[in-house]
Motif scaffolding. Structure first.
Motif, PDB file in Angstrom:
ATOM      1  N   ILE A   3       0.824  -1.137  -0.042  1.00  0.00           N
ATOM      2  CA  ILE A   3      -0.066   0.087  -0.111  1.00  0.00           C
ATOM      3  C   ILE A   3       0.864   1.181  -0.114  1.00  0.00           C
ATOM      4  O   ILE A   3       2.076   1.226   0.481  1.00  0.00           O
ATOM      5  CB  ILE A   3      -0.982  -0.084   1.186  1.00  0.00           C
ATOM      6  CG1 ILE A   3      -0.203  -0.065   2.517  1.00  0.00           C
ATOM      7  CG2 ILE A   3      -2.164  -1.205   1.065  1.00  0.00           C
ATOM      8  CD1 ILE A   3      -1.250   0.626   3.702  1.00  0.00           C
ATOM      9  N   ARG A   4       0.340   2.334  -0.854  1.00  0.00           N
ATOM     10  CA  ARG A   4       1.069   3.587  -0.648  1.00  0.00           C
ATOM     11  C   ARG A   4       0.571   4.666   0.001  1.00  0.00           C
ATOM     12  O   ARG A   4       1.156   5.741   0.136  1.00  0.00           O
ATOM     13  CB  ARG A   4       1.325   3.993  -2.144  1.00  0.00           C
ATOM     14  CG  ARG A   4       1.988   3.030  -2.888  1.00  0.00           C
ATOM     15  CD  ARG A   4       1.903   3.406  -4.585  1.00  0.00           C
ATOM     16  NE  ARG A   4       2.781   2.146  -5.185  1.00  0.00           N
ATOM     17  CZ  ARG A   4       2.186   1.860  -6.606  1.00  0.00           C
ATOM     18  NH1 ARG A   4       1.673   2.430  -7.116  1.00  0.00           N
ATOM     19  NH2 ARG A   4       3.102   1.019  -7.127  1.00  0.00           N
ATOM     20  N   THR A   5      -0.771   4.515   0.669  1.00  0.00           N
ATOM     21  CA  THR A   5      -1.331   5.705   1.365  1.00  0.00           C
ATOM     22  C   THR A   5      -0.527   6.003   2.642  1.00  0.00           C
ATOM     23  O   THR A   5      -0.021   5.318   3.260  1.00  0.00           O
ATOM     24  CB  THR A   5      -2.802   5.122   1.760  1.00  0.00           C
ATOM     25  OG1 THR A   5      -3.574   4.872   0.616  1.00  0.00           O
ATOM     26  CG2 THR A   5      -3.452   6.231   2.549  1.00  0.00           C
ATOM     27  N   LYS A   6      -0.174   7.377   2.598  1.00  0.00           N
ATOM     28  CA  LYS A   6       0.722   7.771   3.597  1.00  0.00           C
ATOM     29  C   LYS A   6      -0.098   8.537   4.743  1.00  0.00           C
ATOM     30  O   LYS A   6      -1.156   9.011   4.579  1.00  0.00           O
ATOM     31  CB  LYS A   6       1.639   9.074   2.838  1.00  0.00           C
ATOM     32  CG  LYS A   6       2.526   8.351   1.938  1.00  0.00           C
ATOM     33  CD  LYS A   6       3.650   7.802   2.577  1.00  0.00           C
ATOM     34  CE  LYS A   6       4.504   6.774   1.689  1.00  0.00           C
ATOM     35  NZ  LYS A   6       5.254   5.742   2.102  1.00  0.00           N
ATOM     36  N   ALA A   7       0.535   8.433   6.061  1.00  0.00           N
ATOM     37  CA  ALA A   7       0.230   9.188   7.159  1.00  0.00           C
ATOM     38  C   ALA A   7       1.229  10.057   7.605  1.00  0.00           C
ATOM     39  O   ALA A   7       2.180   9.263   8.217  1.00  0.00           O
ATOM     40  CB  ALA A   7      -0.479   7.960   8.271  1.00  0.00           C
ATOM     41  N   THR A   8       0.993  11.234   7.896  1.00  0.00           N
ATOM     42  CA  THR A   8       1.957  12.062   8.263  1.00  0.00           C
ATOM     43  C   THR A   8       1.686  12.764   9.572  1.00  0.00           C
ATOM     44  O   THR A   8       0.389  13.245   9.769  1.00  0.00           O
ATOM     45  CB  THR A   8       2.339  13.406   7.304  1.00  0.00           C
ATOM     46  OG1 THR A   8       2.327  12.986   6.039  1.00  0.00           O
ATOM     47  CG2 THR A   8       3.456  14.135   7.618  1.00  0.00           C
ATOM     48  N   PRO A   9       2.253  12.752  10.637  1.00  0.00           N
ATOM     49  CA  PRO A   9       1.867  13.151  11.965  1.00  0.00           C
ATOM     50  C   PRO A   9       1.695  14.830  12.103  1.00  0.00           C
ATOM     51  O   PRO A   9       2.548  15.333  11.715  1.00  0.00           O
ATOM     52  CB  PRO A   9       2.835  12.811  13.043  1.00  0.00           C
ATOM     53  CG  PRO A   9       4.072  12.045  12.355  1.00  0.00           C
ATOM     54  CD  PRO A   9       3.656  12.052  10.569  1.00  0.00           C
ATOM     55  N   ASN A  10       0.826  15.056  12.832  1.00  0.00           N
ATOM     56  CA  ASN A  10       0.392  16.510  12.967  1.00  0.00           C
ATOM     57  C   ASN A  10       1.004  16.914  14.642  1.00  0.00           C
ATOM     58  O   ASN A  10       0.905  15.881  15.356  1.00  0.00           O
ATOM     59  CB  ASN A  10      -0.867  16.850  12.953  1.00  0.00           C
ATOM     60  CG  ASN A  10      -1.440  16.476  11.396  1.00  0.00           C
ATOM     61  OD1 ASN A  10      -0.687  16.996  10.696  1.00  0.00           O
ATOM     62  ND2 ASN A  10      -2.657  16.141  11.258  1.00  0.00           N
TER      63      ASN A  10
ATOM     64  N   LEU B 174      -5.915   1.924   6.290  1.00  0.00           N
ATOM     65  CA  LEU B 174      -4.666   1.271   6.483  1.00  0.00           C
ATOM     66  C   LEU B 174      -3.758   2.217   5.780  1.00  0.00           C
ATOM     67  O   LEU B 174      -4.063   2.562   4.412  1.00  0.00           O
ATOM     68  CB  LEU B 174      -4.567   0.048   5.770  1.00  0.00           C
ATOM     69  CG  LEU B 174      -5.135  -1.255   6.563  1.00  0.00           C
ATOM     70  CD1 LEU B 174      -4.801  -2.547   5.797  1.00  0.00           C
ATOM     71  CD2 LEU B 174      -4.857  -1.248   7.887  1.00  0.00           C
ATOM     72  N   ALA B 175      -2.725   2.776   6.035  1.00  0.00           N
ATOM     73  CA  ALA B 175      -1.760   3.708   5.814  1.00  0.00           C
ATOM     74  C   ALA B 175      -0.285   3.480   6.490  1.00  0.00           C
ATOM     75  O   ALA B 175      -0.184   2.695   7.506  1.00  0.00           O
ATOM     76  CB  ALA B 175      -2.024   5.213   5.727  1.00  0.00           C
ATOM     77  N   LYS B 176       0.711   4.150   5.901  1.00  0.00           N
ATOM     78  CA  LYS B 176       2.218   3.937   6.381  1.00  0.00           C
ATOM     79  C   LYS B 176       2.662   5.320   6.858  1.00  0.00           C
ATOM     80  O   LYS B 176       2.376   6.179   6.388  1.00  0.00           O
ATOM     81  CB  LYS B 176       2.965   3.393   4.948  1.00  0.00           C
ATOM     82  CG  LYS B 176       2.814   1.950   4.756  1.00  0.00           C
ATOM     83  CD  LYS B 176       3.664   1.607   3.570  1.00  0.00           C
ATOM     84  CE  LYS B 176       3.349   0.177   3.291  1.00  0.00           C
ATOM     85  NZ  LYS B 176       4.511  -0.329   2.251  1.00  0.00           N
ATOM     86  N   LEU B 177       2.990   5.078   7.961  1.00  0.00           N
ATOM     87  CA  LEU B 177       4.024   6.143   8.460  1.00  0.00           C
ATOM     88  C   LEU B 177       5.130   6.545   7.941  1.00  0.00           C
ATOM     89  O   LEU B 177       5.599   5.843   6.972  1.00  0.00           O
ATOM     90  CB  LEU B 177       4.182   5.815   9.969  1.00  0.00           C
ATOM     91  CG  LEU B 177       2.887   5.925  10.900  1.00  0.00           C
ATOM     92  CD1 LEU B 177       3.459   5.181  12.199  1.00  0.00           C
ATOM     93  CD2 LEU B 177       2.095   7.022  11.305  1.00  0.00           C
ATOM     94  N   PRO B 178       5.530   7.720   8.060  1.00  0.00           N
ATOM     95  CA  PRO B 178       6.688   8.089   7.184  1.00  0.00           C
ATOM     96  C   PRO B 178       8.162   7.312   7.610  1.00  0.00           C
ATOM     97  O   PRO B 178       8.317   6.716   8.638  1.00  0.00           O
ATOM     98  CB  PRO B 178       7.170   9.551   7.669  1.00  0.00           C
ATOM     99  CG  PRO B 178       5.970  10.235   8.257  1.00  0.00           C
ATOM    100  CD  PRO B 178       4.981   9.120   8.834  1.00  0.00           C
ATOM    101  N   ASP B 179       8.968   7.127   6.450  1.00  0.00           N
ATOM    102  CA  ASP B 179      10.017   6.120   6.482  1.00  0.00           C
ATOM    103  C   ASP B 179       9.606   4.916   7.348  1.00  0.00           C
ATOM    104  O   ASP B 179      10.669   4.301   8.164  1.00  0.00           O
ATOM    105  CB  ASP B 179      10.976   6.904   7.660  1.00  0.00           C
ATOM    106  CG  ASP B 179      11.194   8.360   7.030  1.00  0.00           C
ATOM    107  OD1 ASP B 179      11.277   8.406   5.757  1.00  0.00           O
ATOM    108  OD2 ASP B 179      11.362   9.288   7.779  1.00  0.00           O
ATOM    109  N   SER B 180       8.279   4.373   7.308  1.00  0.00           N
ATOM    110  CA  SER B 180       8.332   2.909   7.740  1.00  0.00           C
ATOM    111  C   SER B 180       7.491   1.961   6.625  1.00  0.00           C
ATOM    112  O   SER B 180       6.634   2.808   5.939  1.00  0.00           O
ATOM    113  CB  SER B 180       7.116   3.079   9.038  1.00  0.00           C
ATOM    114  OG  SER B 180       6.720   1.952   9.358  1.00  0.00           O
ATOM    115  N   ASN B 181       8.129   0.884   6.805  1.00  0.00           N
ATOM    116  CA  ASN B 181       7.382  -0.040   5.867  1.00  0.00           C
ATOM    117  C   ASN B 181       6.053  -0.921   6.439  1.00  0.00           C
ATOM    118  O   ASN B 181       5.280  -1.369   6.041  1.00  0.00           O
ATOM    119  CB  ASN B 181       8.218  -0.900   5.297  1.00  0.00           C
ATOM    120  CG  ASN B 181       8.383  -0.757   3.628  1.00  0.00           C
ATOM    121  OD1 ASN B 181       7.630  -0.509   3.056  1.00  0.00           O
ATOM    122  ND2 ASN B 181       9.632  -1.074   3.233  1.00  0.00           N
ATOM    123  N   GLY B 182       5.938  -0.494   7.738  1.00  0.00           N
ATOM    124  CA  GLY B 182       4.917  -1.020   8.620  1.00  0.00           C
ATOM    125  C   GLY B 182       3.598  -0.526   8.328  1.00  0.00           C
ATOM    126  O   GLY B 182       3.410   0.547   7.646  1.00  0.00           O
TER     127      GLY B 182
END
Lengths: 585, 585
Positions: free
Chosen positions: B178-185, B215-223
């Motif tokens: 998956i490529r959806t990204k989650a960026t923390p605020n 489902l999404a991936k945190l920055p710099d994570s493949n989890g």
């Protein structure tokens, strides 16, 4: 998605090496004059081309657009008329038609392969020509010279289409109850009045005229007679005249085959002409029905082949997960073809489709010998046609639905989306198990009439020929031969059990028929796989030979055992099927 | 066609007599406070009523009209919003939900029966509530108290709906990609960006808000992490605020489920909230997935029941042909129920449906004990839930398609016509074999993880309990018990064979999994039929008792032997599946 491509190597192999078409054709003078193997191969190449380039492109759009009933006209989807014109000009409608009236006189053994390609390309489109060819066959077999001369040339050349009008709301599987009436006129014609439903190609804009073969009852008779009823009257010079009291009540809204016009037809004193003898209409109609039954089996076969190609292409392209033992290429994701379950699904479709093609070619061959042969050979072929026709119709169409559903599963979620095209195959091919006599009716015809109806004579003769042939094979495992031969023996024993008990257990044929047909089909396919594997071992193309060996081994290991299950069902008898009282259902 | 009528007698019998719900519920204090058998029966009566009178009437029209995507809005068919409002007001969306947040706290053992009725009435409609309940379950299990308080009450009462957003074009069965990204605020929330496809109930006009679990991936994570993303932002007081960067790209054009909105969802810096720990999103999502897997099995079961009713009603009304031994009433035409092949088809559907309902009730019971129980009983129930969930999903949905296709065959040509309604069941239920993990994936989970993954411990424990129980039955044939027990033994032997060989034959699990699951399902259903037949023999209603005996006898004679075929497949191993080189496909 790659466009459809006919399996020409397999088709040529079956014709030439497995069923020895050259020898068959050489033995039949009328065919020998018409075609040899080189010509047949050139014809197949051309059929592949038109199936892929002409017919297949209107398949998806035809499904989305569908047939429209508007202002009392039935309008086919965009492109259908143009494609039909080209198809007819190529002579494909009259491909197996009588040369005396403009048909090409080609053998059915070749015709089944041409039909398969067209059905693979588009189920809906191909029905229009198939119904026309079937109606022409019936007119040619039972019509007067005058009717033949007037109608056949125009049907073979595709200028006019044909349709088969049997079903009425209260009379489906049981045609005794039809109400359509035929009243004699002084000039020898009849006035036909009544309504028919589920009429494939009942009306459309592909041709100027539609020639209906209509079942109806004469006054004061419960017998059923067959009449030729043109949509538009034809004068003595063959010109189209006034309309003939044949109108479309509505078109059916169906699960699939949306580009095939399925009509409610109304007859209001329409002028018709008797075909065959009075009250013998069902016998005449069965000439067409048997033709259509094989054709509908081939609809299922064509669908299987199209489904296989789509699923195999997708499995090679779609990358998801890694092979169980680690990626063969060291990749982080592999094509899904590496997964055992995906291979299992593809192999299931593939082995059933290739053996199914063998069934269609064998049936075609026996039809040719029955039609053009003579003496004992002709009589034996007629018996085999009787045996094989219901099996071809039911087993090929059942496997067609299985193939489409299995292929759809390979696509995962994408398989449920209309644009992918695979779900259309499921919807289009589903009807093949129902029309031209449901597959239950086919099975009852097979077990009740063809097998036990002649005291197992034809079945025993056929099975003996198969087991003799198996015994003579030299390039396949003895253990594989033994497995098929044992099952053939068990099949005969099960048939004998049904035959012995049918007088005291009248429901046993009806209750066991589907399992008996399925058992026969699975054993027969084992026979075909050993024939093919044996023949392929002599082929110069080593990859082709090894592929047939892999597929044959898969079939014998994985699919043949299904016959055991179905035989056990037959042996179980009908008591658990028949004993529960109706009110408990 | 008669409207849907829930099989209440069978449902009550299973709860009370076969699986002893009163005893189970008495042992679970939280459930015992909420429901007893009388209440459960009253609830089922009410669920039957709303399924028939409220939900079923929008089933056919919903299929014809379909969902429309217009002016960036997704519009459900006429009546869906009104019916959903009444359904939600009845508390059905939160039926098994946590009472602390407004759910009704009902046991799943009862919930599966309520769900079955709703799916029988309308597949498309029922998905909206099912997805909402599943999302709520996941939030309740893994979300923070703040998220629970804010979202759960509004979801349980049906004001807001839920959806599960996993698939992307390149990531279906394999979610690693998956490529959806989650960026923390800074405020602890995340900005979600990406696209999802195949999102059931992704958007619609039934509710004001849709709560997405993405489902999404945190920055710099493949989890992979899981996020709650509302379509419309919710302020601290629980009021709806501005829109949240969640938009519908399009709706999918599907084979069926046309009244269920399947959406392409786009996330453009949408504000989301982490559920569970970072990179543990799949574990959290599996809480919802397992819930949905059972629900999708029940979609298949509900379809089977609806298909049976339609086909049985038709077979009693449709008059065609005469019974093989002569009409029982002396009529010239009989209802088609007299024909062995029609009975065979109806009995096939019926025995698989009633045993399927037993599977759903047993799975629901084990879910309740796993959730509300304690100690060894709780731990064992958790193991059984692990075993039974993939089987319920795959076997019930496979049988659902079989049932719909078989019922369609009973209708003959009328079954292919949309107005009849049976072909809709085929199209609607087909997806149940694919979504929430294809049935191949379920089988691999079952054989690979649940069976061989723990060295057969759970399976052996479960099978031992079944065979002990069988041995104790007094009102069924000893020979029937012996048949099922032998097959259970063979199943364990086949599982051991796979387990012993999987390290040297890495593909064997993948290649054998579907047959192993099918073998287990067919044996398990034999076990259920003997349980049911035994329990029914004590019922005061003699007709009910004899009916279960007829059906059990039919199952043991005719359906149980399928397990042998599938076990033989497993024993054949994977060599014929894996050996053919990829280029020969």
């Amino acid at each position: 998605m790659n466009p459809y491509q006919a399996p020409l190597a397999e088709m040529k192999f079956l014709l030439d090496k497995v069923f020895d078409a050259p020898q068959t054709w050489a033995s039949l003078p009328e065919i020998a004059e018409t075609v040899d193997l080189d010509t047949a191969i050139a014809i197949m190449d051309e059929a592949d081309k038109i199936s892929r380039e002409l017919i297949h492109p209107i398949n998806r759009s035809g499904d989305e657009q569908g047939v429209v009933h508007q202002d009392a006209k039935v309008i086919t989807p965009d492109g259908f008329k143009e494609v039909y014109n080209q198809y007819a000009e190529g002579g494909w409608v009259g491909f197996c038609g009588d040369p005396e009236f403009g048909g090409m006189g080609m053998p059915k053994m070749l015709g089944v392969l041409v039909d398969e390609m067209a059905y693979s390309a588009c189920n809906s489109f191909t029905l229009y020509g198939s119904l026309t060819a079937g109606a022409a066959l019936c007119i040619n077999a039972h019509g007067s010279e005058e009717l033949k001369e007037k109608y056949l040339p125009m049907m073979y050349c595709g200028e006019w289409a044909g349709a088969m009008d049997m079903t009425e709301p209260q009379a489906g599987s049981d045609l005794r109850n039809i109400r359509t009436k035929a009243t004699p006129n002084d000039d020898g014609s009849y006035n036909i009045s009544g309504s028919k439903i589920f009429i494939t190609g009942g009306d459309h804009d592909l041709t100027e005229n539609v020639i209906h073969l209509v079942l109806a009852k004469l006054p004061d008779s419960n017998g059923i007679s067959l009449f030729l009823v043109p949509k538009i009257k034809v004068d003595d010079q063959g010109n189209l005249g006034e309309s003939n009291g044949v109108t479309v009540g509505s078109i059916e809204h169906k699960m699939g085959l949306k580009a095939s016009a399925t009509c409610v037809m109304n007859y209001d004193d329409a002028q018709g002409y008797l075909i065959g003898s009075p009250n013998r209409g069902l016998v005449c109609m069965f000439t067409m029905m048997n033709y259509e039954r094989l054709a509908i089996g081939i609809q299922g076969l064509g669908t299987s082949q199209a489904a296989y190609q789509m699923a195999a292409d997708y499995a090679k392209e779609r990358v998801q997960g890694v092979a169980a033992g680690g990626s063969p290429t060291g990749a982080t994701s592999d094509p899904i073809l590496v997964h055992g379950d995906v291979r299992r699904m593809l192999l299931n479709i593939r082995v059933l489709t290739e053996a199914g093609r063998a069934l269609s070619v064998l049936t075609g061959q026996q039809l040719d010998i029955a039609k053009f042969g003579e003496g004992d050979a002709q009589a034996k072929a007629s018996r085999y046609v009787g045996l094989l026709t219901p099996v071809s119709k039911a087993f090929l169409s059942d496997r067609g639905l299985d193939a489409a559903i299995t292929a759809q599963q390979v696509f995962g979620g994408h398989g449920y989306i209309r644009e992918t095209g695979i779900e259309q195959l499921v919807r289009d091919t589903r009807i093949a198990q129902i029309y031209e006599g449901t597959n239950g009716i086919q099975a009852i015809d097979f077990l009740g009439r063809k097998v036990t109806g002649d005291n197992l004579v034809a079945l025993t003769e056929f099975v003996t020929e198969c087991t003799d042939k198996l015994t003579s094979l030299t390039q396949v495992d003895e253990s594989h031969k033994a497995k098929v031969i044992v099952l053939f023996d068990e099949l005969l024993a099960a048939a004998k059990m049904v035959n012995d008990n049918k007088s005291t257990q009248p429901a046993i044929v009806n209750a066991s028929a589907v399992d008996f047909l399925d058992a026969f089909g699975h054993i027969l396919y084992g026979y075909f796989w050993l024939l093919m594997s044996d023949a392929a071992s002599n082929e110069p193309d080593a990859e082709f030979a090894s592929q047939k060996r892999y597929l044959s081994d898969f079939y014998i290991a994985k699919m043949l055992p299904k016959a055991k299950y179905h035989l056990a069902q037959v042996r179980e008898g009908d008591s658990t099927v028949m004993s529960m009282p109706e009110n408990l259902f």
